[in-house]
Design a protein around this motif. Structure first.
Motif, short mmCIF file in Angstrom:
data_model
loop_
_atom_site.label_atom_id
_atom_site.label_comp_id
_atom_site.label_asym_id
_atom_site.label_seq_id
_atom_site.Cartn_x
_atom_site.Cartn_y
_atom_site.Cartn_z
N LEU A 66 0.85 -1.19 0.00
CA LEU A 66 0.00 0.00 0.00
C LEU A 66 0.89 1.24 0.00
CD1 LEU A 66 -2.63 -0.90 2.76
CD2 LEU A 66 -2.97 -0.91 0.29
N PRO A 67 0.48 2.26 -0.72
CA PRO A 67 1.26 3.51 -0.63
C PRO A 67 0.99 4.15 0.73
CG PRO A 67 -0.68 3.82 -2.00
CD PRO A 67 -0.64 2.36 -1.63
N GLY A 68 1.99 4.78 1.27
CA GLY A 68 1.78 5.44 2.55
C GLY A 68 3.08 5.85 3.19
N SER A 69 2.95 6.54 4.30
CA SER A 69 4.12 7.10 4.96
C SER A 69 4.58 6.28 6.16
CB SER A 69 3.82 8.52 5.40
OG SER A 69 2.72 8.52 6.30
N PHE A 70 3.94 5.16 6.42
CA PHE A 70 4.34 4.33 7.56
C PHE A 70 5.29 3.24 7.08
CE2 PHE A 70 -0.16 5.38 8.94
CZ PHE A 70 0.23 6.39 9.79
N PRO A 71 6.56 3.32 7.41
CA PRO A 71 7.49 2.30 6.93
C PRO A 71 7.22 0.92 7.51
CG PRO A 71 8.60 3.80 8.46
CD PRO A 71 7.22 4.35 8.21
N LEU A 73 4.26 -0.43 7.89
CA LEU A 73 3.10 -1.04 7.21
C LEU A 73 3.56 -1.58 5.86
CD1 LEU A 73 0.08 -1.69 7.07
CD2 LEU A 73 -0.27 0.60 6.11
N LEU A 74 3.60 -2.90 5.74
CA LEU A 74 4.04 -3.54 4.50
C LEU A 74 2.95 -3.60 3.45
CD1 LEU A 74 6.09 -6.52 5.96
CD2 LEU A 74 6.96 -4.35 5.06
N VAL A 86 -0.69 -5.76 7.26
CA VAL A 86 0.53 -6.52 7.57
C VAL A 86 1.62 -5.53 7.95
CG1 VAL A 86 2.27 -8.13 6.71
CG2 VAL A 86 -0.12 -8.36 5.96
N TYR A 87 2.17 -5.70 9.14
CA TYR A 87 3.22 -4.82 9.64
C TYR A 87 4.54 -5.58 9.75
CZ TYR A 87 -0.33 -1.40 10.81
OH TYR A 87 -1.35 -0.48 10.73
#
Length: 180
Positions: A66-71, A73-74, A86-87
């Protein structure tokens, strides 16, 4: 007399089954004194996780990024008809990036998430007395509250509730930043 013989035979069969069954089951008092742990590796280090906090262990599960700013969050993955975030457990524990994350665990409870890690070492059943709080003299690790000590190894136990709390806090912070 034949009726008494039949009753004696039936009773002896019943006693034999009960006797045999007593050797095939862990006594209730002993079972409550044991803890089941999953043995895993995150980065170069070995950890354990309480088995009762996990509903499944999966290898090579497809994770959709998923696109996003949380590294940490896979992405997302499908589990039994549900889409679950999924983290990366390695990132949540403070490790730098590195090897691929082949394994996933699905957490138990209401907040269903999957945690990715590099290696699954197996299952260990230990006496509850082998688990102790992490002492203040040891290096305090993120999300570790207990340590399991056996004759063969010492492993920190990952505290999944604190992982879930950290993810929830991070998500709230992300939502606050989006509102601004």
């Amino acid at each position: 007399m034949i009726g008494n013989e039949t009753m004696v035979i039936e009773r002896s069969v019943e006693l034999r089954r009960a006797f045999d069954l007593s050797f095939s089951q862990v006594p209730a008092a002993r079972a409550s004194e044991l803890d089941d742990l999953l043995d895993i590796r995150v980065g170069p280090d070995r950890y354990a996780i309480h088995l009762d906090q996990v509903t499944g262990v999966y290898a090579d599960k497809r994770v959709t990024p998923l696109p996003g700013s949380f590294p940490e969050l896979l992405g997302i993955a499908g589990f039994r008809g549900a889409i679950v975030p999924v983290y990366d457990l390695r990132t949540l524990l403070g490790y730098a990036g590195g090897e691929s994350q082949r394994w996933l665990i699905l957490t138990a409870g209401q907040a269903r998430i999957a945690l990715a890690f590099s290696q699954f070492d197996g299952h260990t059943r230990v006496a509850r007395t082998a688990i102790a709080e992490e002492s203040r003299g040891e290096i305090r690790r993120n999300h570790v509250r207990e340590v399991v000590r056996t004759a063969n190894f010492v492993r920190p136990i990952i505290h999944l509730p604190s992982i879930l709390d950290a993810i929830a806090i991070r998500a709230r912070q992300g939502n606050l930043q989006k509102e601004r």
